[in-house]
Scaffold this motif. Structure first.
Motif, PDB file in Angstrom:
ATOM      1  N   ARG A 147       0.853  -1.201   0.000  1.00 17.23           N
ATOM      2  CA  ARG A 147       0.000   0.000   0.000  1.00 17.23           C
ATOM      3  C   ARG A 147       0.882   1.242   0.000  1.00 17.23           C
ATOM      4  NH1 ARG A 147      -3.335  -0.880   5.260  1.00 17.23           N
ATOM      5  NH2 ARG A 147      -1.199  -1.347   5.821  1.00 17.23           N
ATOM      6  N   LEU A 148       0.884   1.937  -1.116  1.00 16.24           N
ATOM      7  CA  LEU A 148       1.704   3.141  -1.265  1.00 16.24           C
ATOM      8  C   LEU A 148       0.803   4.375  -1.260  1.00 16.24           C
ATOM      9  CD1 LEU A 148       4.473   4.583  -2.095  1.00 16.24           C
ATOM     10  CD2 LEU A 148       3.606   4.419  -4.425  1.00 16.24           C
ATOM     11  N   VAL A 149       1.139   5.329  -0.400  1.00 23.52           N
ATOM     12  CA  VAL A 149       0.464   6.627  -0.497  1.00 23.52           C
ATOM     13  C   VAL A 149       1.461   7.643  -1.034  1.00 23.52           C
ATOM     14  CG1 VAL A 149      -0.686   8.516   0.724  1.00 23.52           C
ATOM     15  CG2 VAL A 149      -1.182   6.137   1.347  1.00 23.52           C
ATOM     16  N   VAL A 150       1.079   8.311  -2.112  1.00 19.18           N
ATOM     17  CA  VAL A 150       1.898   9.386  -2.659  1.00 19.18           C
ATOM     18  C   VAL A 150       1.322  10.695  -2.150  1.00 19.18           C
ATOM     19  CG1 VAL A 150       2.737  10.496  -4.761  1.00 19.18           C
ATOM     20  CG2 VAL A 150       2.371   8.017  -4.729  1.00 19.18           C
ATOM     21  N   ALA A 151       2.090  11.387  -1.333  1.00 17.89           N
ATOM     22  CA  ALA A 151       1.662  12.688  -0.832  1.00 17.89           C
ATOM     23  C   ALA A 151       2.160  13.731  -1.816  1.00 17.89           C
ATOM     24  CB  ALA A 151       2.232  12.938   0.565  1.00 17.89           C
ATOM     25  N   GLY A 152       1.242  14.263  -2.607  1.00 16.21           N
ATOM     26  CA  GLY A 152       1.619  15.236  -3.626  1.00 16.21           C
ATOM     27  C   GLY A 152       0.984  14.865  -4.946  1.00 16.21           C
ATOM     28  N   GLU A 153       0.334  15.842  -5.590  1.00 16.71           N
ATOM     29  CA  GLU A 153      -0.376  15.609  -6.843  1.00 16.71           C
ATOM     30  C   GLU A 153       0.196  16.477  -7.952  1.00 16.71           C
ATOM     31  OE1 GLU A 153      -0.557  18.232  -5.312  1.00 16.71           O
ATOM     32  OE2 GLU A 153      -2.575  18.576  -4.574  1.00 16.71           O
ATOM     33  N   GLY A 154       1.455  16.855  -7.784  1.00 14.70           N
ATOM     34  CA  GLY A 154       2.147  17.588  -8.846  1.00 14.70           C
ATOM     35  C   GLY A 154       2.720  16.603  -9.849  1.00 14.70           C
ATOM     36  N   VAL A 155       3.593  17.093 -10.712  1.00  9.78           N
ATOM     37  CA  VAL A 155       4.091  16.240 -11.787  1.00  9.78           C
ATOM     38  C   VAL A 155       4.877  15.050 -11.238  1.00  9.78           C
ATOM     39  CG1 VAL A 155       6.031  17.825 -12.213  1.00  9.78           C
ATOM     40  CG2 VAL A 155       5.363  16.219 -13.976  1.00  9.78           C
ATOM     41  N   LEU A 156       5.681  15.278 -10.206  1.00  6.66           N
ATOM     42  CA  LEU A 156       6.480  14.175  -9.674  1.00  6.66           C
ATOM     43  C   LEU A 156       5.597  13.134  -8.982  1.00  6.66           C
ATOM     44  CD1 LEU A 156       9.287  13.040  -9.314  1.00  6.66           C
ATOM     45  CD2 LEU A 156       9.505  14.381  -7.209  1.00  6.66           C
TER      46      LEU A 156
END
Ligand SMILES: Cc1cc2nc3c(=O)[nH]c(=O)nc-3n(C[C@H](O)[C@H](O)[C@H](O)COP(=O)(O)OP(=O)(O)OC[C@H]3O[C@@H](n4cnc5c(N)ncnc54)[C@H](O)[C@@H]3O)c2cc1C
Ligand code: SF4
Lengths: 391, 66
Positions: A147-156
């Motif tokens: 389960r991966l959470v990516v904090a950030g919705e920018g290009v990276l």
């Protein structure tokens, strides 16, 4: 200005290397040293969130040059030894190991440092992605069903979410904007991106900021949102932007304000230049600007090398970047924004192949191609006309 | 001078075409580089070197010894 007898470049990545190479191509024969904080030979960053993270490429493939090509540069590479101080007036650079390098010209090419969340450093399982070591550490944790959470919705953040999903991870993307890259590309394209991510199985928890992390026994367990809700996580990537790596310039005499402040020729002080992600300079039509993209690193390096050698070249490029997310390859020229009016001029968004023009006050401010690279490039000319200073 | 391109690295930026349209082009469908002239004549060498430098994917290799 006379031709300098020695040039010290601080930062051994795209911009720093391109500066050294451009000096040699233009026939400069003096000494060149390149100081780098990382132990690695210069490598490329865009593949880190794409081919290197997915495992499609062995890390060596991201190397910018072969050892042979680097040797041909006749530059001294001082690697794994970060610069800790600059004396701009004397044009000397001191490194962590205590070396002092002097030159008639100094080039600051130290790029960015990833921003972190409070409490992040004490927890395992939390990553940023800026360096090759970061990419390898993250990749080692991305397994099927993790389960991966990516904090950030920018290009990276959006690229990492796409690549991790491709590896079979259960991915959630969180961030304050309503859709990925909404502030940068506007609602039309951002909504298409949201649709693409959702269709490929990325859970979108957008519209609320990430405020912190939860953990147990030194390992991350979740990401806390502004609403108080906690998204459970085995692994977290923090992709909430980056800051210019200018800490080492304290006391240097250079002006730092979200980047090293330069004039229109990328000059920060007599004999001192900045280039790449770290540089803030005066663009003839776009004003005070700092770009975080791969093409600027090299184009600006060419201008800086010219100016070191005595040209008086003003640097006013057409900004350009690209991003790969799933099967979408998006090319962006100029500076689109959420405020601009967007019109599709070729192709069809429903078919996920189109070119869009961004206009503000009737002027073209951006060109975006979604899986239409050549057609987008051909439209770039409209932007060149809009960006050329009126005489 | 011998020019080679790595299609797999190319991101379709077209920066090479902007600089040296006699040497590089892009495919219509996916924008990947098309090498028009692998052994460009002398007067193009400087621009081709610059195109190789500017390529944001480091996909262009220039062999000066060839
Ligand atoms: C994961 C990722 C994906 C990206 N994808 C894209 C993309 O798809 N398209 C695009 O256009 N751009 C992309 N970028 C942006 C692009 O990689 C950067 O714009 C480019 O790397 C900038 O080059 P630079 O040399 O200015 O800075 P950097 O590449 O950040 O290099 C700066 C170097 O300076 C070193 N340094 C820092 N402080 C010191 C010090 N005190 N002393 C010595 N050395 C120091 C650092 O270790 C680093 O090696 C991506 C970036 C990342 C991180
Ligand atoms: S500049 Fe590089 S990435 Fe862009 S089309 Fe040419 S070869 Fe491909």
């Amino acid at each position: 200005m006379s031709v300098p007898s020695g040039v010290v470049v601080v930062g051994a990545s795209a911009a720093g290397l391109a500066t050294a190479e451009a000096l040699r191509r233009k026939g400069y024969r003096g000494e060149v040293s390149v100081v780098g904080a990382e132990p690695h030979l210069p490598y490329d960053r865009p593949p880190l969130s794409k081919q290197v993270l997915s495992g499609a490429w062995a890390p060596e493939r991201a190397r910018l040059r072969t050892e042979e090509a680097l040797a041909g540069l006749r530059a001294e590479f001082v690697l794994g030894d970060p610069a800790v101080a600059l004396d701009a007036a004397a044009r000397t650079v001191r490194t962590a190991s205590g070396r002092v390098l002097g030159g008639d010209a100094v080039v600051v090419a130290t790029g960015l440092r990833a921003r972190r969340l409070p409490g992040q450093d004490g927890l395992s399982g939390v990553h940023v992605l800026r360096t090759l070591d970061d990419a390898l550490a993250l990749r080692a944790e991305l397994r099927e069903s993790v389960r991966l959470v990516v904090a950030g919705e920018g290009v990276l953040g959006a690229e990492i979410a796409a690549t991790a999903r491709g590896l079979g991870a259960e991915v959630t993307m969180a961030g304050p904007q309503p859709a990925p890259l909404a502030a940068q590309l506007g609602p039309m394209v951002a909504d298409l991106l949201a649709g693409l991510h959702a269709e490929r199985g990325v859970a979108l928890r957008l519209g609320t900021g990430v405020t912190g992390l939860t953990g147990q026994d030194g390992r991350v367990t979740g990401v806390r949102l502004g609403t108080g809700e906690v998204l459970p996580a085995d692994v977290v990537v923090v992709a909430i932007g980056a800051e210019p790596a200018t800490g080492w310039l304290a006391g240097s005499g250079l002006r730092v304000a979200d980047g090293v402040v330069c004039d229109s020729r990328c000059r920060a002080a007599e004999g001192v230049y900045a280039v790449g992600d770290v540089a803030r300079w005066e663009h003839a039509t776009l004003g005070s600007l700092r770009l975080e993209n791969r093409t600027n690193a090299v184009e600006q390096a060419l201008a800086v090398a010219d100016n070191i050698l005595g040209a008086e070249r003003h640097y006013s490029p057409v900004p350009y970047f690209w991003t790969d997310q799933f099967d979408a390859r998006i090319h962006v020229y100029g500076l689109p924004s959420a405020a601009a009016e967007v019109s599709v001029v070729e192709g069809d968004p429903a078919g996920r192949r189109f070119v869009a023009l961004y206009r503000e006050d009737g002027r073209v401010t951006g060109v975006l191609g979604w899986n239409m690279p050549k057609q987008a490039r051909l439209r770039r000319q409209e932007l060149v006309e809009a960006l050329t200073p009126a005489l | 001078m011998k020019v080679t391109v790595d299609e797999e690295k190319c991101c379709g930026a077209g920066q090479c075409v902007l600089l040296a349209p006699d040497v590089f082009d892009q495919r219509e469908d996916d924008g990947i580089v098309v090498l028009l002239d692998a052994a460009p004549s002398e007067e193009l060498h400087a621009t081709v070197r610059e195109a190789a430098a500017v390529c944001p994917a480091a996909a262009i290799d220039v062999d000066e010894s060839a």
